[in-house]
Design a protein around this motif. Structure first.
Motif, PDB file in Angstrom:
ATOM      1  N   GLN A   1      -6.646  13.602  -4.407  1.00  0.00           N
ATOM      2  CA  GLN A   1      -6.233  13.958  -3.044  1.00  0.00           C
ATOM      3  C   GLN A   1      -7.099  13.224  -2.019  1.00  0.00           C
ATOM      4  OE1 GLN A   1      -3.505  15.809  -2.133  1.00  0.00           O
ATOM      5  NE2 GLN A   1      -4.003  15.093  -0.071  1.00  0.00           N
ATOM      6  N   ALA A   2      -8.390  13.074  -2.305  1.00  0.00           N
ATOM      7  CA  ALA A   2      -9.279  12.336  -1.405  1.00  0.00           C
ATOM      8  C   ALA A   2      -8.834  10.878  -1.289  1.00  0.00           C
ATOM      9  CB  ALA A   2     -10.721  12.438  -1.890  1.00  0.00           C
ATOM     10  N   ILE A   3      -8.403  10.291  -2.400  1.00  0.00           N
ATOM     11  CA  ILE A   3      -7.908   8.912  -2.367  1.00  0.00           C
ATOM     12  C   ILE A   3      -6.654   8.828  -1.505  1.00  0.00           C
ATOM     13  CG2 ILE A   3      -6.886   7.069  -3.773  1.00  0.00           C
ATOM     14  CD1 ILE A   3      -8.754   8.019  -6.067  1.00  0.00           C
ATOM     15  N   VAL A   4      -5.759   9.800  -1.666  1.00  0.00           N
ATOM     16  CA  VAL A   4      -4.536   9.834  -0.860  1.00  0.00           C
ATOM     17  C   VAL A   4      -4.888   9.888   0.627  1.00  0.00           C
ATOM     18  CG1 VAL A   4      -2.535  11.267  -0.252  1.00  0.00           C
ATOM     19  CG2 VAL A   4      -3.049  10.792  -2.659  1.00  0.00           C
ATOM     20  N   GLU A   5      -5.833  10.733   0.987  1.00  0.00           N
ATOM     21  CA  GLU A   5      -6.227  10.868   2.396  1.00  0.00           C
ATOM     22  C   GLU A   5      -6.825   9.566   2.932  1.00  0.00           C
ATOM     23  OE1 GLU A   5      -5.303  13.391   4.252  1.00  0.00           O
ATOM     24  OE2 GLU A   5      -4.432  14.305   2.457  1.00  0.00           O
ATOM     25  N   VAL A   6      -7.613   8.887   2.116  1.00  0.00           N
ATOM     26  CA  VAL A   6      -8.185   7.600   2.540  1.00  0.00           C
ATOM     27  C   VAL A   6      -7.068   6.599   2.803  1.00  0.00           C
ATOM     28  CG1 VAL A   6      -9.499   5.601   1.701  1.00  0.00           C
ATOM     29  CG2 VAL A   6     -10.439   7.890   1.463  1.00  0.00           C
ATOM     30  N   LEU A   7      -6.093   6.525   1.905  1.00  0.00           N
ATOM     31  CA  LEU A   7      -4.984   5.589   2.098  1.00  0.00           C
ATOM     32  C   LEU A   7      -4.150   5.956   3.321  1.00  0.00           C
ATOM     33  CD1 LEU A   7      -3.763   4.861  -1.527  1.00  0.00           C
ATOM     34  CD2 LEU A   7      -5.098   3.395  -0.022  1.00  0.00           C
ATOM     35  N   ARG A   8      -3.937   7.229   3.542  1.00  0.00           N
ATOM     36  CA  ARG A   8      -3.181   7.659   4.725  1.00  0.00           C
ATOM     37  C   ARG A   8      -3.898   7.279   6.017  1.00  0.00           C
ATOM     38  NH1 ARG A   8      -1.496  13.691   2.766  1.00  0.00           N
ATOM     39  NH2 ARG A   8       0.282  13.085   1.482  1.00  0.00           N
TER      40      ARG A   8
ATOM     41  N   MET B   1       0.830  -1.196   0.000  1.00  0.00           N
ATOM     42  CA  MET B   1       0.000   0.000   0.000  1.00  0.00           C
ATOM     43  C   MET B   1       0.871   1.256   0.000  1.00  0.00           C
ATOM     44  SD  MET B   1      -3.305   1.339   2.222  1.00  0.00           S
ATOM     45  CE  MET B   1      -3.364   0.051   3.334  1.00  0.00           C
ATOM     46  N   ASP B   2       2.054   1.191   0.613  1.00  0.00           N
ATOM     47  CA  ASP B   2       2.933   2.361   0.657  1.00  0.00           C
ATOM     48  C   ASP B   2       3.373   2.794  -0.739  1.00  0.00           C
ATOM     49  OD1 ASP B   2       2.783   2.538   3.407  1.00  0.00           O
ATOM     50  OD2 ASP B   2       4.607   1.371   3.735  1.00  0.00           O
ATOM     51  N   LYS B   3       3.673   1.821  -1.595  1.00  0.00           N
ATOM     52  CA  LYS B   3       4.104   2.142  -2.960  1.00  0.00           C
ATOM     53  C   LYS B   3       2.972   2.835  -3.715  1.00  0.00           C
ATOM     54  CE  LYS B   3       5.972  -0.007  -7.106  1.00  0.00           C
ATOM     55  NZ  LYS B   3       6.378  -1.254  -7.745  1.00  0.00           N
ATOM     56  N   THR B   4       1.755   2.335  -3.562  1.00  0.00           N
ATOM     57  CA  THR B   4       0.597   2.938  -4.226  1.00  0.00           C
ATOM     58  C   THR B   4       0.347   4.338  -3.699  1.00  0.00           C
ATOM     59  OG1 THR B   4      -0.388   0.771  -4.602  1.00  0.00           O
ATOM     60  CG2 THR B   4      -1.869   2.669  -4.693  1.00  0.00           C
ATOM     61  N   LEU B   5       0.480   4.529  -2.392  1.00  0.00           N
ATOM     62  CA  LEU B   5       0.291   5.853  -1.798  1.00  0.00           C
ATOM     63  C   LEU B   5       1.297   6.837  -2.378  1.00  0.00           C
ATOM     64  CD1 LEU B   5      -1.071   7.766   0.193  1.00  0.00           C
ATOM     65  CD2 LEU B   5       0.450   6.878   1.964  1.00  0.00           C
ATOM     66  N   LYS B   6       2.545   6.453  -2.471  1.00  0.00           N
ATOM     67  CA  LYS B   6       3.569   7.343  -3.045  1.00  0.00           C
ATOM     68  C   LYS B   6       3.267   7.659  -4.505  1.00  0.00           C
ATOM     69  CE  LYS B   6       7.385   5.957  -0.023  1.00  0.00           C
ATOM     70  NZ  LYS B   6       7.205   7.005   0.904  1.00  0.00           N
ATOM     71  N   PHE B   7       2.789   6.678  -5.246  1.00  0.00           N
ATOM     72  CA  PHE B   7       2.434   6.865  -6.654  1.00  0.00           C
ATOM     73  C   PHE B   7       1.278   7.863  -6.782  1.00  0.00           C
ATOM     74  CE2 PHE B   7       1.689   4.532 -10.887  1.00  0.00           C
ATOM     75  CZ  PHE B   7       2.768   5.159 -11.474  1.00  0.00           C
ATOM     76  N   LEU B   8       0.277   7.720  -5.912  1.00  0.00           N
ATOM     77  CA  LEU B   8      -0.863   8.633  -5.929  1.00  0.00           C
ATOM     78  C   LEU B   8      -0.456  10.042  -5.499  1.00  0.00           C
ATOM     79  CD1 LEU B   8      -3.495   6.171  -4.536  1.00  0.00           C
ATOM     80  CD2 LEU B   8      -3.666   7.335  -6.727  1.00  0.00           C
ATOM     81  N   GLU B   9       0.406  10.137  -4.490  1.00  0.00           N
ATOM     82  CA  GLU B   9       0.887  11.456  -4.065  1.00  0.00           C
ATOM     83  C   GLU B   9       1.638  12.143  -5.193  1.00  0.00           C
ATOM     84  OE1 GLU B   9       1.446  10.769   0.734  1.00  0.00           O
ATOM     85  OE2 GLU B   9       3.065  10.165  -0.618  1.00  0.00           O
ATOM     86  N   HIS B  10       2.420  11.371  -5.938  1.00  0.00           N
ATOM     87  CA  HIS B  10       3.143  11.931  -7.085  1.00  0.00           C
ATOM     88  C   HIS B  10       2.159  12.406  -8.162  1.00  0.00           C
ATOM     89  CE1 HIS B  10       6.329  12.612  -9.949  1.00  0.00           C
ATOM     90  NE2 HIS B  10       5.735  11.806 -10.814  1.00  0.00           N
ATOM     91  N   ALA B  11       1.084  11.651  -8.356  1.00  0.00           N
ATOM     92  CA  ALA B  11       0.069  12.042  -9.340  1.00  0.00           C
ATOM     93  C   ALA B  11      -0.578  13.371  -8.947  1.00  0.00           C
ATOM     94  CB  ALA B  11      -0.995  10.951  -9.468  1.00  0.00           C
ATOM     95  N   VAL B  12      -0.838  13.553  -7.655  1.00  0.00           N
ATOM     96  CA  VAL B  12      -1.409  14.823  -7.175  1.00  0.00           C
ATOM     97  C   VAL B  12      -0.423  15.958  -7.426  1.00  0.00           C
ATOM     98  CG1 VAL B  12      -2.178  16.095  -5.135  1.00  0.00           C
ATOM     99  CG2 VAL B  12      -2.964  13.757  -5.500  1.00  0.00           C
TER     100      VAL B  12
END
Length: 88
Positions: free
Chosen positions: A39-46, A1-12
């Motif tokens: 950003q909402a997806i990032v917050e959910v993952l966090r 999940m950490d890799k996906t979170l970083k990928f999504l943060e980069h997309a934002v």
């Protein structure tokens, strides 16, 4: 999940950069909406609470595939990030 979170943060971050490139005209409402949803997806993952797959945002992917040029680098990066999220 950490890799996906970083990928999504980069997309934002990429969306933020794209939005800032558009002055003096206001940024595209579509870009702003996509950025807010990402950003909402990032917050959910966090938060550590992953919704059921059926409850995850999917409209962004359809919008990018249907409306963006197929050679859009930003579009392809967003699709990759969203695919990682949906694969979790």
């Amino acid at each position: 999940m950490d890799k996906t979170l970083k990928f999504l943060e980069h997309a934002v971050t990429l969306l933020d950069e794209e939005i800032q490139l558009t002055p003096p005209a206001p940024p595209s409402p579509q870009l702003v909406n996509i950025r807010e949803e990402m950003q909402a997806i990032v917050e959910v993952l966090r938060s550590g609470t992953l919704p059921q797959k059926a409850n995850r945002v999917s409209g962004i992917r359809r919008m990018i595939v249907d409306e963006w040029p197929t050679d859009s680098q930003l579009g392809n990066q967003l699709l990759d990030a969203l695919s990682g999220y949906h694969a979790l």
